[in-house]
Design a protein around this motif. Structure first.
Motif, PDB file in Angstrom:
ATOM      1  N   LYS A  47       0.666  -1.251   0.174  1.00 38.17           N
ATOM      2  CA  LYS A  47      -0.018   0.069  -0.050  1.00 38.17           C
ATOM      3  C   LYS A  47       0.638   1.176   0.072  1.00 38.17           C
ATOM      4  O   LYS A  47       0.408   2.116   0.244  1.00 38.17           O
ATOM      5  N   ARG A  95       4.344  -5.716  10.269  1.00 33.62           N
ATOM      6  CA  ARG A  95       3.090  -4.818   9.892  1.00 33.62           C
ATOM      7  C   ARG A  95       3.316  -4.432   8.326  1.00 33.62           C
ATOM      8  O   ARG A  95       2.203  -4.246   7.681  1.00 33.62           O
ATOM      9  N   ASP A 148       2.676  -7.209   6.362  1.00 30.47           N
ATOM     10  CA  ASP A 148       1.266  -8.076   6.409  1.00 30.47           C
ATOM     11  C   ASP A 148       0.058  -7.000   5.832  1.00 30.47           C
ATOM     12  O   ASP A 148      -1.130  -7.541   5.662  1.00 30.47           O
ATOM     13  N   GLU A 149       0.382  -5.828   5.387  1.00 29.37           N
ATOM     14  CA  GLU A 149      -0.660  -4.773   5.303  1.00 29.37           C
ATOM     15  C   GLU A 149      -1.076  -5.037   3.568  1.00 29.37           C
ATOM     16  O   GLU A 149       0.162  -5.495   2.858  1.00 29.37           O
TER      17      GLU A 149
END
Length: 109
Positions: A89, A105, A108-109
Motif C-alpha cells: 500500500k 506490519r 502484512d498490510e
C-alpha cells in the motif's frame, strides 16, 4: 500476492540483494536503481519480492537478520548503507532502526 519492494544502497547493494533473493522462501527479482552509480560510487538496487512461501513473521526475521549482517560487514564492498522496505500500500520503513514487528506490519498490510 502484491509485490513488496526493497530499495538497497551501498557498495555491496548488488551482492546483498542477490543474497536476499536467494533466501529460501523468497522469490523475486532486482534491477539497478539507476544506470550510473550514485554518490561517490555507491550503488543502488531495487528488489521486487513477488512470492513468499514462508510466514510473515519468518520473512520479517529473515529480512531483519539479512540487513543486520550486511550493514555490519567488515568489507566495505559487501556492506549496504541503507535499505527501505516498501509495502503493497506504499507504506515505507527504513530497516536501520526497524524492529521485526514493524517489518511484519509492512509485510502484512
Amino acid at each position: 500476492m502484491s509485490e513488496i519492494v526493497l530499495e538497497v544502497e551501498g557498495e555491496g547493494a548488488v551482492a546483498a540483494t542477490e543474497e536476499l533473493l536467494q533466501t529460501p522462501g523468497i522469490a523475486g527479482n532486482w534491477e539497478p536503481a539507476t544506470e550510473e552509480p550514485q554518490r561517490d560510487g555507491v550503488l543502488a538496487t531495487i528488489a521486487t519480492i513477488v512470492g513468499i512461501t514462508v510466514g510473515v513473521v519468518e520473512l520479517a526475521e529473515k529480512i531483519y537478520h539479512w540487513y543486520q549482517k550486511r550493514r555490519q560487514q567488515p568489507d566495505p564492498t559487501q556492506r549496504i548503507e541503507r535499505a527501505m522496505l516498501i509495502g503493497r500500500k506504499g507504506q515505507r520503513i527504513l530497516l536501520k532502526n526497524a524492529t521485526i514487528e514493524q517489518i511484519c506490519r509492512i509485510l502484512d498490510e
